[in-house]
Design an enzyme around this catalytic site. Structure first.
Site, PDB file in Angstrom:
ATOM      1  N   HIS A 101      14.633  11.196  60.846  1.00 17.02           N
ATOM      2  CA  HIS A 101      15.073  10.498  62.058  1.00 17.02           C
ATOM      3  C   HIS A 101      16.595  10.343  62.013  1.00 17.02           C
ATOM      4  O   HIS A 101      17.214  10.525  60.960  1.00 17.02           O
ATOM      5  CB  HIS A 101      14.441   9.105  62.163  1.00 17.02           C
ATOM      6  CG  HIS A 101      14.881   8.155  61.079  1.00 17.02           C
ATOM      7  ND1 HIS A 101      14.472   8.273  59.773  1.00 17.02           N
ATOM      8  CD2 HIS A 101      15.704   7.074  61.111  1.00 17.02           C
ATOM      9  CE1 HIS A 101      15.012   7.313  59.044  1.00 17.02           C
ATOM     10  NE2 HIS A 101      15.776   6.569  59.833  1.00 17.02           N
ATOM     11  N   ASP A 103      19.337   7.140  63.329  1.00 17.94           N
ATOM     12  CA  ASP A 103      19.186   5.719  63.629  1.00 17.94           C
ATOM     13  C   ASP A 103      19.523   5.405  65.085  1.00 17.94           C
ATOM     14  O   ASP A 103      20.539   5.874  65.609  1.00 17.94           O
ATOM     15  CB  ASP A 103      20.103   4.879  62.713  1.00 17.94           C
ATOM     16  CG  ASP A 103      19.656   4.957  61.257  1.00 17.94           C
ATOM     17  OD1 ASP A 103      18.443   5.115  61.014  1.00 17.94           O
ATOM     18  OD2 ASP A 103      20.528   4.867  60.368  1.00 17.94           O
ATOM     19  N   HIS A 257      18.090  11.770  58.619  1.00 22.26           N
ATOM     20  CA  HIS A 257      17.890  11.402  57.222  1.00 22.26           C
ATOM     21  C   HIS A 257      16.430  11.025  56.982  1.00 22.26           C
ATOM     22  O   HIS A 257      15.676  10.770  57.943  1.00 22.26           O
ATOM     23  CB  HIS A 257      18.843  10.288  56.782  1.00 22.26           C
ATOM     24  CG  HIS A 257      18.744   9.035  57.583  1.00 22.26           C
ATOM     25  ND1 HIS A 257      19.271   8.897  58.850  1.00 22.26           N
ATOM     26  CD2 HIS A 257      18.167   7.836  57.304  1.00 22.26           C
ATOM     27  CE1 HIS A 257      19.015   7.694  59.312  1.00 22.26           C
ATOM     28  NE2 HIS A 257      18.339   7.024  58.394  1.00 22.26           N
ATOM     29  N   ARG A 272      22.148  -2.125  54.722  1.00 20.85           N
ATOM     30  CA  ARG A 272      22.707  -1.202  55.723  1.00 20.85           C
ATOM     31  C   ARG A 272      23.485  -1.956  56.777  1.00 20.85           C
ATOM     32  O   ARG A 272      23.010  -2.990  57.271  1.00 20.85           O
ATOM     33  CB  ARG A 272      21.559  -0.421  56.384  1.00 20.85           C
ATOM     34  CG  ARG A 272      22.045   0.703  57.292  1.00 20.85           C
ATOM     35  CD  ARG A 272      20.883   1.459  57.911  1.00 20.85           C
ATOM     36  NE  ARG A 272      20.663   1.042  59.288  1.00 20.85           N
ATOM     37  CZ  ARG A 272      19.651   1.444  60.042  1.00 20.85           C
ATOM     38  NH1 ARG A 272      18.745   2.271  59.551  1.00 20.85           N
ATOM     39  NH2 ARG A 272      19.537   1.022  61.285  1.00 20.85           N
TER      40      ARG A 272
END
Ligand code: SIN
Length: 290
Positions: A101, A103, A257, A272
């Site tokens: 995917h 983000d 990723h 993150r």
């Protein structure tokens, strides 16, 4: 911080570079930020080793590249809503991000970058794979490029963050809420031209792309399935083996990723921050003096 000499070393053919000679916990001078930004857009994902970042320092690093996103479905750290703790406990079966995917493409203005910092890692496993969607675009035939260049696609969080979705599956470690009621659908081009490099990249997302604009979901499926298969071809990828203190910063406009879930019974803890596009400033019209 002035006077840092950065070294930039490519790690794979399609994307990825490791940068050394910089301490991300300290304020960076404009030239260093510009060098990191240039390496980030050129190599699409950049890696740093042996950093020691508090949440505040990670926030400060991320803010040098744009405003930070607050995830609509994943609750951030107490006191730092812009920091997402990506945790898999030994008892968890499902990990966060365990499928290809990019983000946040389910937003109207998707995030441009993510900065992931490794706090605690399993003794083995837990690597992250990255795939260049620019390389994936380059490898297509002129005919398919031409078809895709004219298409838009609908992105939505409704599948991934629905009660049955992968990310929303209950786990002890992360506070992930389910999308309830009407979830927005947003239209993005299937081929993105990178605003900084001018390079084209495929912008479809196995997690969030629902269908092509103007096509039924059933009609879209065959071409989307082909693209999802094509976009993860090994030659477009690199793999990052984390150590505590490692940082990865990837460009969501041209990179997929995949967080590998190959460490059952062990704990993995990352933090993150996700960088939104800079707000567009509209010049105010010149005042006319009557
Ligand atoms: C993510 O998808 O943001 C998480 C990636 C990872 O944990 O390696």
């Amino acid at each position: 911080m002035a006077g840092q000499t950065l070294r930039i070393q490519r790690v794979a053919g399609a994307l990825g570079a490791e940068i050394s000679g910089v301490d991300l916990s300290r304020p960076l001078d404009a030239a260093t930020v510009a060098t990191i930004r240039q390496a980030f857009v050129e190599h699409q994902v950049i890696f740093f080793r042996d950093q020691a970042l508090t949440p505040e320092q990670q926030i400060a690093f991320g803010r040098q590249f744009g405003p930070l996103n607050i995830h609509p479905y994943v609750k951030g750290m107490a006191g730092h809503p812009e920091v997402m703790e990506v945790i898999k406990e030994p008892s968890d079966k499902v990990n966060f991000g365990g499928g290809w995917h990019s983000d946040m493409s389910f937003l109207e203005k998707p995030a441009i970058a993510s900065v992931l910092y490794a706090v605690e890692l399993p003794d083995w496993g837990g690597d992250t794979l990255f795939a260049s969607q620019a390389a994936a675009y380059d490898a297509l035939s002129p005919g398919l490029k031409q078809t895709l260049d004219g298409l838009n696609a609908i992105h939505s969080a409704s599948r991934e963050y629905s009660p049955a979705g992968h990310s929303a599956q209950k786990r002890s470690s992360m506070n992930v809420s389910e999308a309830e009621g009407v979830v927005g659908e947003y239209i993005h081009p299937v081929v993105l031209t990178h605003p900084e490099t001018g390079r084209k990249a495929l912008y479809v997302n196995p997690a969030f792309t629902m269908r092509f604009e103007g096509w039924k979901a059933r009609e879209s499926k065959a071409l989307l399935d082909f693209l999802f298969e094509h976009c993860r071809y090994e030659a477009f990828t690199c793999r990052f083996a984390w150590r505590p203190g490692s940082v990865a910063m990837w460009d969501n406009r041209s990179v997929w990723h995949f967080a590998l879930n190959d460490y059952p019974g062990q704990r993995r803890h990352m933090r993150r921050v996700t960088i939104d596009p800079a707000p567009v400033t509209v010049a105010s019209p010149a005042l006319s003096h009557a």
